[in-house]
Design a protein around this motif. Structure first.
Motif, PDB file in Angstrom:
ATOM      1  N   ARG A  21      15.223  61.962  69.439  1.00 17.87           N
ATOM      2  CA  ARG A  21      16.346  61.271  70.022  1.00 17.87           C
ATOM      3  C   ARG A  21      16.281  60.605  71.250  1.00 17.87           C
TER       4      ARG A  21
ATOM      5  N   THR B  30      22.710  46.712  64.797  1.00 15.24           N
ATOM      6  CA  THR B  30      23.709  47.284  65.755  1.00 15.24           C
ATOM      7  C   THR B  30      24.275  46.281  66.601  1.00 15.24           C
TER       8      THR B  30
ATOM      9  N   ASP C  52      28.512  57.344  56.269  1.00 14.28           N
ATOM     10  CA  ASP C  52      28.447  58.384  57.530  1.00 14.28           C
ATOM     11  C   ASP C  52      28.214  57.982  58.395  1.00 14.28           C
ATOM     12  N   TYR C  53      27.289  56.841  58.616  1.00  8.01           N
ATOM     13  CA  TYR C  53      26.663  56.493  59.841  1.00  8.01           C
ATOM     14  C   TYR C  53      27.143  55.145  60.548  1.00  8.01           C
TER      15      TYR C  53
ATOM     16  N   LYS D  75      25.863  50.548  68.624  1.00 10.37           N
ATOM     17  CA  LYS D  75      26.535  51.162  67.258  1.00 10.37           C
ATOM     18  C   LYS D  75      26.208  50.322  66.086  1.00 10.37           C
TER      19      LYS D  75
ATOM     20  N   GLY E 290      29.237  52.832  62.751  1.00 13.47           N
ATOM     21  CA  GLY E 290      30.136  52.883  63.706  1.00 13.47           C
ATOM     22  C   GLY E 290      29.252  53.836  64.671  1.00 13.47           C
ATOM     23  N   LEU E 291      28.563  54.815  64.281  1.00 18.55           N
ATOM     24  CA  LEU E 291      27.718  55.719  64.984  1.00 18.55           C
ATOM     25  C   LEU E 291      26.763  54.975  66.121  1.00 18.55           C
ATOM     26  N   ASP E 292      26.150  55.783  67.108  1.00 19.59           N
ATOM     27  CA  ASP E 292      25.022  55.422  67.978  1.00 19.59           C
ATOM     28  C   ASP E 292      23.917  55.383  67.101  1.00 19.59           C
ATOM     29  N   TRP E 293      22.947  54.368  67.413  1.00 17.13           N
ATOM     30  CA  TRP E 293      21.802  54.138  66.477  1.00 17.13           C
ATOM     31  C   TRP E 293      21.071  55.367  66.514  1.00 17.13           C
ATOM     32  N   GLN E 294      21.011  56.086  67.659  1.00 14.14           N
ATOM     33  CA  GLN E 294      20.042  57.211  67.912  1.00 14.14           C
ATOM     34  C   GLN E 294      20.262  58.379  66.798  1.00 14.14           C
ATOM     35  N   VAL E 295      21.576  58.416  66.125  1.00 14.41           N
ATOM     36  CA  VAL E 295      21.805  59.366  65.159  1.00 14.41           C
ATOM     37  C   VAL E 295      20.857  59.358  63.953  1.00 14.41           C
TER      38      VAL E 295
END
Length: 746
Positions: free
Chosen positions: A500, A462, A485-486, A467, A488-493
């Motif tokens: 979470r 990240t 699909d993951y 991210k 660039g998303l927040d790590w917690q997703v």
């Protein structure tokens, strides 16, 4: 047998009486040859019989030859197996022994071939076909004497099972291993051995073969039944998985066994310890087992530990001393005959099915007329299976003895068609290969990307805003969701919704330097709706100026361990409940009442508070049991218990079954009027159940008598004294006519 002074040569001698020897003997008879089989053991397939309870990796139709089935069918002795996978004993008894009897060929049991040479010439004489003019000379020994046999051709099918590889570093024998080897398990553990010798013991497990996988799975079954059984597994390479899959393995059962074994070894099970990058140095016998000395490559030091048993499944090798006086050319690595070894190198499969690997050219040795078939022909290679040996026999007897290959391959059983000699790539069941690494500009980065993308653990990176900048392909294998699909998303997703909030708090604390390390267990959602547990570890990424620019972390699958701990906690809770609960009524039992009486007594003494103890008894319960039977008696006790539990229902109240038809209750911090009211209500409601009791002298329904002691307690009145006073009050109720309450004030 042939006398020593008469050099009569048999046409064909087969060394061994195992599966491939029997198949060869059947083919020899079809070719008009009377074979002689020399078997060291006392029965057909005596080596295989040593692990008779093990279920075979290959389906039965791979282990039976078409011509063997045809021979048995001709005498009405063939029975189609009812299940796809037989045990070794079933295979021997259902197929090999009937085949040997029906074939009517000579088998000399309890006879060992000590050495094979040539009559009249030695190893250094001549080369090639000229040596075929001289018969083979076999030095044999039975219980009575030594003697020689002579033969024009010899097929060695003696196998490898009596020659296990040693467990020391470099497959050399560990110190004392040779002198103690009779105490160790070198074959796969079967279903009976663990029950007798390995249960409630600590077993050292070494090896990375399919046999090792089988042993691990059998030990796993035992561990699931017994908390004291433990495994210490030494992973010499330190690589994962501990036991590699055979390349393009066609046998689903073997693939699944290896997968289950690796999954168990990697599960963090409390009864399993895996020691990586270590070698066994020495083994020393103790009074109760063995002390094992190992050398750790990681720590560069020796350490020792004690075990009860040792299982070594590094595989087997051929005993080449048998033909040391023949002109045999062996592969220096595998110890297989060179032509077969070369064919194996050319092949693309560990479990070889291609025509080239079983051609007559690969079966011929540098000694004309001498053939090595079966497991021994593969040397140290563990990819051999019985259908390969059958294929070898078909090739040999069709090319060298003139039988019709197509006729030998013809089968009326649909499942057998195209098994022998067919490279069925579409049926391979090898495990999924990791995705190819992405091309990275820097060679150094490329190296590390290659490593991370081939790990079973999930690797993620990240930036400082948490991210996701990188996620390894193992994420897709583990969850079924796409990596792209993951990004660039927040790590917690990456975490399940249940985890979470905890993940955010932990990560924020970590990034703000409140935590030195990041180590937590979370749930992860999968595409099929399941949840898995992962152990997350993370570290800060810094550049050459020691400035942080992100994080790197890993997720390891700990689902089995977490679920095991949860099951253990649940089981312990259930055990605790059972230990304090009455089995019939579900309310507390006498043992737990005694504990609670002591606690509530001490609380009442400290607080100088009011305290009530109630003892109650069902009136005329023995006549009730005698009249209506014990089942009705039990039903009545259960109904009474429910009433008492409903009436003594305040948070501080406590009710228990004291024994038989007798109950007790504690009412801490209760005024006298309150105690009388509660007890009176309980007495009335029990009567209102209208449980018929024709032998009661006080009512036509079941009733109950109560004895109560109440007041403020001091240290002069012990718990035993309270019980005695309450019991006296109960006796008073019974004496005065039952179905009543008597109260004793302190």
């Amino acid at each position: 047998m042939v006398k020593n002074d008469i050099k009569k040569a048999y046409e064909l001698i087969i060394i061994g009486a195992g599966p491939i020897a029997i198949e060869c003997a059947v083919l020899a008879k079809k070719a008009g040859i009377e074979p002689v089989l020399i078997e060291k053991g006392d029965s057909v397939a005596s080596n295989m019989a040593k692990f008779s309870h093990l279920e075979m990796f290959s389906p039965w139709y791979y282990n039976y030859s078409p011509f063997g089935i045809e021979l048995l069918s001709s005498t009405n002795t063939f029975t189609m197996p009812q299940k796809e996978y037989e045990t070794t004993s079933e295979y021997i008894n259902n197929y090999l022994i009937p085949l040997a009897k029906t074939g009517e060929f000579t088998i000399s049991f309890d006879t060992q071939v000590l050495e094979v040479g040539k009559a009249e010439i030695v190893k250094t004489d001549m080369m090639g076909d000229n040596r075929a003019k001289y018969p083979f000379k076999l030095h044999c020994k039975n219980k009575n004497s030594d003697f020689f046999l002579y033969s024009d051709r010899v097929i060695d099918t003696s196998g490898v099972y009596e020659n296990p590889l040693f467990m020391g570093e470099g497959r050399m024998a560990a110190l004392n291993e040779k002198s103690l080897r009779e105490h160790f398990f070198y074959h796969a553990i079967d279903k009976d051995q663990p029950k007798k010798q390995l249960r409630s013991k600590t077993t050292l497990m070494v090896g990375a073969t399919c046999c090792a996988a089988k042993s691990v799975v059998e030990l796993k079954k035992l561990i699931e039944q017994d908390d004291l059984t433990k495994i210490i597994y030494i992973n010499e390479t330190g690589l994962k998985p501990c036991i590699p899959q055979l390349k393009n393995d066609i046998f689903e059962k073997r693939v699944e066994t290896v997968r289950l074994a690796n999954e168990f070894l990697d599960s963090y099970h409390p009864q399993v310890q895996v020691i990586p990058k270590s070698f066994i140095q020495g083994i020393y016998e103790t009074a109760s087992g063995f002390e094992v000395s190992i050398y750790s490559q990681t720590k560069e030091q020796e350490r020792a530990f004690k075990v009860d048993n040792i299982v070594s499944n590094y595989g087997f090798e051929a005993d080449d001393l048998l033909y040391r006086e023949l002109q045999m050319h062996e592969c220096y690595a595998s110890k297989a005959p060179m032509n077969i070894a070369s064919a194996m190198l050319e092949d693309t499969m560990d479990c070889r099915l291609t025509p080239y690997s079983t051609s007559i050219d690969s079966l011929k040795t540098s000694e004309p007329g001498f053939y090595v078939l079966g497991a021994k022909s593969y040397g140290r290679n563990q990819g051999f299976s019985l259908h390969i040996g059958i294929g070898q026999a078909i090739e040999l007897f069709s090319k060298e003895f003139g039988l019709d290959k197509q006729q030998l391959l013809s089968s009326k059983i649909e499942m057998q068609k195209d098994i022998f000699f067919a490279a069925k790539q579409k049926q391979t069941l090898a495990t999924k290969q990791p995705l190819p690494p992405k091309k990275i500009v820097s060679p150094k980065e490329n190296r590390y990307k290659t490593i991370t993308e081939n790990l079973q653990e999930i690797i993620f990176e990240t930036d400082l805003k948490q991210k996701i900048t990188y996620l390894s392909p193992s994420w897709e294998v583990f969850t079924g969701f796409k990596v792209k699909d993951y990004i660039g998303l927040d790590w917690q997703v990456l975490l399940a919704k249940t985890s979470r909030d905890t993940g955010v708090k932990q990560c924020n604390a970590f990034m703000s330097n409140k935590l030195e390390t990041y180590h937590e267990e979370f749930q992860v959602s999968c595409s099929d709706g399941r949840y898995k547990w992962v152990e997350v570890r993370a570290s800060v990424l810094v550049d050459e100026n020691d400035v942080a620019y992100g994080t790197i972390g890993s997720m390891a699958d700990v689902t089995q361990r977490v679920e095991l701990v949860q099951r253990l906690k649940k089981a312990n809770k259930e055990l605790d409940t059972l230990s304090i609960t009455d089995g019939l009524t579900g309310i507390y039992n006498r043992r737990y009442f005694n504990e609670m009486l002591q606690k509530e007594y001490e609380r009442a003494v400290r607080g100088k508070s009011f305290f009530a103890l109630v003892i109650c008894d069902i009136d005329f319960f023995k006549p009730y049991n005698d009249t209506y039977g014990h089942q009705k008696g039990d039903d009545a006790i259960v109904k009474v218990a429910k009433v008492l539990q409903s009436k003594f229902s305040r948070q501080a109240d406590f009710v228990a079954r004291y024994g038989g038809e007798e109950f007790v209750a504690l009412l801490p911090a209760t005024q006298k009027e309150g105690v009388e009211h509660i007890v009176q209500k309980a007495k009335e409601e029990i009567k209102s159940l209208q449980i018929k009791h024709i032998n009661s002298t006080v009512s036509k329904y079941l009733t109950m008598s109560f004895g109560v002691v109440w007041g403020k307690i001091d240290t002069a009145i012990t718990p035993d004294k309270l019980l005695m006073l309450a019991d006296e009050a109960l006796y008073k109720s019974k004496k005065e006519g039952r179905d009543r309450m008597s109260l004793e004030v302190l």
